[in-house]
Scaffold this active site. Structure first.
Site: not given
Length: 211
Positions: A44, A48, A72, A132
């Protein structure tokens, strides 16, 4: 041609999905190779930093033994950009129907972020059963996941947020936890020093965790 993935494929490949923050595209390929060598293939890469999409693209093109994913994801545009860069799965910090629909339309498995029962129900309404749990510790930790086993027994979770080598096993022991997400196997100081051997060792330790 890559075989299609499902969310369960992503969650069941290893006990840990690394949450990766990269500042330099030059680090993407050696980091991915070190993780894959340690048995961690589902990566992952969080959106960001300004170079995140380039890092995903490099991993997707140059490290066939790994599976590049995007974290994200907060909008349909994020999902589309990630898929275009080569991401094969997505992870979001929360859930909106527009993000869920975008990932569905792209054929990209999504692990949507949830922290409440209402959010779980919304994601389920849209067909998502693998979720998640974020931020895991702040939102109730293992006791919250245990409480959800009754009303949401069919859901499988990837708790992320505050997970580390010292508490990962507690979460992985829960029947409704398929894997955990964490940054401890990709520490920023090791990436800065390009200590790929350390990251491979941390990956091997994470791969060996029981669930």
């Amino acid at each position: 041609m890559n075989q299609p993935l499902t969310a369960l494929d992503v969650m069941h490949d290893a006990p840990v999905i690394p949450v990766i923050v990269l500042q330099d595209p030059q680090d993407a390929v050696p980091l991915a190779r070190a993780l894959a060598a340690g048995g961690i293939r589902m990566l992952e890469v969080t959106l960001r930093t300004p170079v995140a999409l380039e890092c995903i693209e490099r991993i997707a093109k140059e490290v066939p033994e790994a599976v590049a994913g995007a974290g994200t994801i907060r909008s349909a545009a994020d999902a589309q950009a990630a898929a275009l860069a080569g991401a094969r799965f997505g992870v979001s910090p929360g859930y909106t129907r527009s993000v869920g629909k975008a990932c569905h339309d792209l054929g990209m498995p999504l692990l949507p972020g949830v922290a409440t029962g209402s959010e779980i129900m919304m994601a389920q309404e849209d067909g998502y059963q693998q979720l998640k749990f974020f931020p895991a510790l702040q939102a109730g930790g293992a006791p919250m996941l245990k409480a959800w086993q009754g009303p949401f027994g069919e859901v499988r979770f990837c708790p992320t947020g505050g997970i580390h080598a010292g508490n990962a096993a507690e979460f992985l022991s829960l029947a409704n936890v398929a894997c955990v997400g964490g940054s401890w196997i990709v520490p920023a100081d090791a990436i800065a020093r390009k200590d790929w051997a350390r990251i491979e060792t941390l990956a091997r330790e994470a791969k060996a965790l029981s669930r």
